[in-house]
Design an enzyme around this catalytic site. Structure first.
Site, short mmCIF file in Angstrom:
data_model
loop_
_atom_site.label_atom_id
_atom_site.label_comp_id
_atom_site.label_asym_id
_atom_site.label_seq_id
_atom_site.Cartn_x
_atom_site.Cartn_y
_atom_site.Cartn_z
N HIS A 276 0.77 -1.27 0.01
CA HIS A 276 0.04 0.11 0.18
C HIS A 276 0.57 1.20 -0.02
O HIS A 276 0.38 2.16 0.02
CB HIS A 276 -1.01 0.07 0.97
CG HIS A 276 -2.10 -1.38 1.25
ND1 HIS A 276 -3.16 -0.43 1.05
CD2 HIS A 276 -2.26 -2.74 0.70
CE1 HIS A 276 -4.22 -1.66 0.49
NE2 HIS A 276 -3.16 -2.32 1.52
N ASP B 162 3.58 9.18 -0.87
CA ASP B 162 2.33 9.09 -0.31
C ASP B 162 1.92 7.30 -1.08
O ASP B 162 2.25 8.12 -2.30
CB ASP B 162 0.87 9.73 0.20
CG ASP B 162 -0.33 9.16 0.70
OD1 ASP B 162 -0.52 7.63 1.28
OD2 ASP B 162 0.16 10.42 1.53
P1 ADQ Z 1 -2.74 6.15 5.36
O1 ADQ Z 1 -1.61 6.33 5.41
O2 ADQ Z 1 -3.62 5.90 6.25
O3 ADQ Z 1 -2.97 4.53 3.92
P2 ADQ Z 1 -5.10 7.34 3.24
O4 ADQ Z 1 -4.83 6.63 1.64
O5 ADQ Z 1 -4.90 8.93 3.07
O6 ADQ Z 1 -3.64 7.50 4.29
O7 ADQ Z 1 -6.32 6.64 3.96
C1 ADQ Z 1 -6.68 7.38 5.42
C2 ADQ Z 1 -7.82 7.14 5.89
O8 ADQ Z 1 -8.39 7.51 6.89
C3 ADQ Z 1 -8.98 7.83 4.56
O9 ADQ Z 1 -10.33 7.17 4.73
C4 ADQ Z 1 -9.75 8.66 5.53
O10 ADQ Z 1 -10.58 8.95 4.95
C5 ADQ Z 1 -9.47 8.64 6.95
N1 ADQ Z 1 -9.63 9.80 7.45
C6 ADQ Z 1 -7.98 10.47 7.59
N2 ADQ Z 1 -8.16 11.60 8.64
C7 ADQ Z 1 -9.22 10.50 9.51
C8 ADQ Z 1 -10.11 11.93 10.23
N3 ADQ Z 1 -9.58 12.50 10.87
N4 ADQ Z 1 -11.12 10.48 10.70
C9 ADQ Z 1 -11.71 9.84 10.42
N5 ADQ Z 1 -11.09 9.10 9.29
C10 ADQ Z 1 -9.73 9.89 9.06
C11 ADQ Z 1 -2.30 4.13 3.04
C12 ADQ Z 1 -1.29 4.51 2.62
C13 ADQ Z 1 -2.07 5.23 1.03
C14 ADQ Z 1 -2.69 4.10 1.22
C15 ADQ Z 1 -3.94 3.38 1.57
C16 ADQ Z 1 -4.87 2.85 0.50
O11 ADQ Z 1 -0.39 4.99 3.11
O12 ADQ Z 1 -0.34 5.82 0.65
O13 ADQ Z 1 -3.67 5.10 0.08
O14 ADQ Z 1 -3.09 2.73 2.47
O15 ADQ Z 1 -4.61 1.58 0.26
#
Ligand code: ADQ
Length: 463
Positions: free
Chosen positions: A155, A359
């Protein structure tokens, strides 16, 4: 008869209905196809069991957990996974915490999970391994003679060869990936970095059919850009919220940042970019408030404690410099918020500020787009360091390290004419639709089923 699907991920939903995009998608895929989902138990064990513990409650597929002791959690999870592999893959070799016990704990947990899997896996089963917590798993399974197909989806970004060489275990790192049958990465840029790294490896070979060979192992590498369940997001967004979640003034604008509290997300750089925008803004223009919502994460890892302090100091300084009696330019909220609150916030925002330094993909970028009103959409400002930027080229793409570039994009986003906002949004929405998370899962599983069986390859397990 085709074998079953076995999914291995660090966390599995053990209680109540699953929440979160990826977890829901895996749940739906398993509910449709049947199979087994394995993840770490949420409570520490004193003595780890050598068998999986079944989890009751779901009938359409099975769930099970493996044990971790508190020491293993410290070495395998907080240590090697999150203080070595995470910084390595996010271009932060300066943060690598080199402790021999971390690597030992990581290998030992993976070897145990592999032993347990070897007891239950059939030759026709497909094992889908998620993420950097389980890189040695396929190699361990091959050592145990398991011939089932094993695929990895990473990921996070695939690291550059120069960064891999900063690892004490760099040789193993190459062998770990090579032992999978299929390595799924987020972007074409990740695939290019992976191929480049193996090309430079003295034993790496590119086969004519596009697969990669390292010693006796042959694997396929492909990009599978992950997405969201865009329709559900758009549907929630259409329902007006019961109350205004932020109470911002009618003449003010909202800029939104939503990220886990992680150094890879570039939040301090974002604050500095916003500060540049504030310094240059026309005092007669509407005030814009940056709402940064950030759930805490990995709080016991030192690098994560430092970033919280840095952000508190930075937001305090910027608010002190630019704030007014009735206006706080940055609202920094350290907590998780339910999706029912998050989605209306996305929709209210004039600008979505998604500026990670590095990311894998970044799902917030896609969620922000899916939640917009197509007739009056907000503008996505997106870092070129996010995997999402490879496809979401109609966002305002910025260099997250350059505060002036970010400041300019904020200004441009806040003043963009309606027609341009609509056409950019329509193009971005197309990307969100084309990378639907359910399709993503099915594509990976089908691709894993289509790879040649490992037994048919010439494979001599190294080590
Ligand atoms: P993450 O690093 O966790 O995932 P991301 O893809 O942005 O990053 O996903 C974060 C999730 O957490 C989103 O669904 C978002 O809605 C939720 N989130 C963030 N802040 C929040 C808050 N304050 N309250 C509630 N929910 C919140 C890892 C990798 C990424 C990749 C994903 C999926 O680092 O690059 O996109 O896996 O493969």
């Amino acid at each position: 008869m085709p074998g079953r699907l076995i999914v291995l991920s660090n966390r599995i939903p053990t209680e109540g209905p699953p929440s979160g995009g990826l977890v829901v998608a895996l749940h739906e895929l398993l509910a449709e196809r049947g199979g087994l989902w394995i993840g770490a138990a949420s409570d520490f064990a004193d003595e780890p069991s050598e068998t999986f513990q079944p989890v009751a409650g779901e009938e359409r597929y099975e769930k099970a957990t493996f044990d971790l002791t508190e020491d293993e959690h410290a070495d395998y999870y907080l240590g090697y996974a999150n203080s070595v592999l995470w910084p390595l893959c996010h271009h932060r070799t300066d943060l690598l915490a080199m402790e021999r016990r971390y690597a030992d704990g990581y290998r030992a947990v993976n070897a145990r999970v592999a032993r347990m899997l070897a007891q239950i896996v059939g030759p026709e089963d497909r094992i889908w391994v998620h993420d950097y917590h389980f890189l040695p798993l396929a190699l361990e399974l091959r050592r145990l003679g398991v011939a089932a197909r094993v695929g990895m989806f990473l990921h996070i970004p695939f690291p550059a060869a120069a960064d891999i060489s900063a690892l004490t275990e760099s040789d193993e790192f190459y062998q770990w990936f090579a032992a999978f049958d299929l390595v799924g990465l987020q972007t074409e840029a990740d695939v290019a970095r992976c191929l480049d790294a193996y090309r430079r490896h003295p034993s790496g070979e590119m086969l004519l059919d596009g697969r990669v060979k390292l010693d006796g192992s042959i694997f396929k590498v492909r990009s599978f850009p992950i997405g969201i369940d865009g329709k559900t997001f758009a549907d929630i967004a259409k329902t007006p919220p019961a109350h205004d979640p932020v109470h911002i003034r009618a003449d003010a604008r909202l800029i939104l940042g939503v990220d886990r509290l992680d150094y890879s997300k570039g939040i301090p750089h974002r604050f500095r970019g916003f500060s540049t925008y504030l310094a240059r803004r026309d005092p007669c223009s509407p005030r814009a408030t940056l709402l940064q919502i950030t759930p805490p994460s990995r709080e016991s890892v030192m690098a994560y404690q430092e970033i919280t302090r840095e952000l508190e100091a930075l937001s305090g300084r910027i608010n002190g410099q630019y704030g007014e009696i009735d206006w706080t330019p940055i609202r920094f909220v350290v907590r998780s918020v339910p999706r029912e609150t998050l989605v209306p916030l996305y929709r209210m925002a004039s600008v979505g500020l998604v500026t990670p330094l590095a990311d894998g993909m970044n799902l917030v970028a896609k969620e922000f787009v899916a939640a917009q009103d197509p007739d009056d959409p907000g503008v996505l400002v997106l870092s070129r360091g996010a995997g999402a930027a490879e496809q979401m080229t109609d966002a305002l793409i910025v260099n997250p390290y350059d505060a002036e570039d970010v400041g300019d994009a904020i200004e441009k986003g806040l003043t963009m004419p309606l027609e341009e906002r609509r056409s950019r949004h329509a193009a971005l929405m197309e990307v969100v639709r084309n990378t639907d998370i359910f399709e993503w899962g099915n594509r990976f599983i089908d691709a894993l089923g289509a790879v040649k069986k490992p037994a048919a390859q010439m494979r001599e397990t190294p080590g």
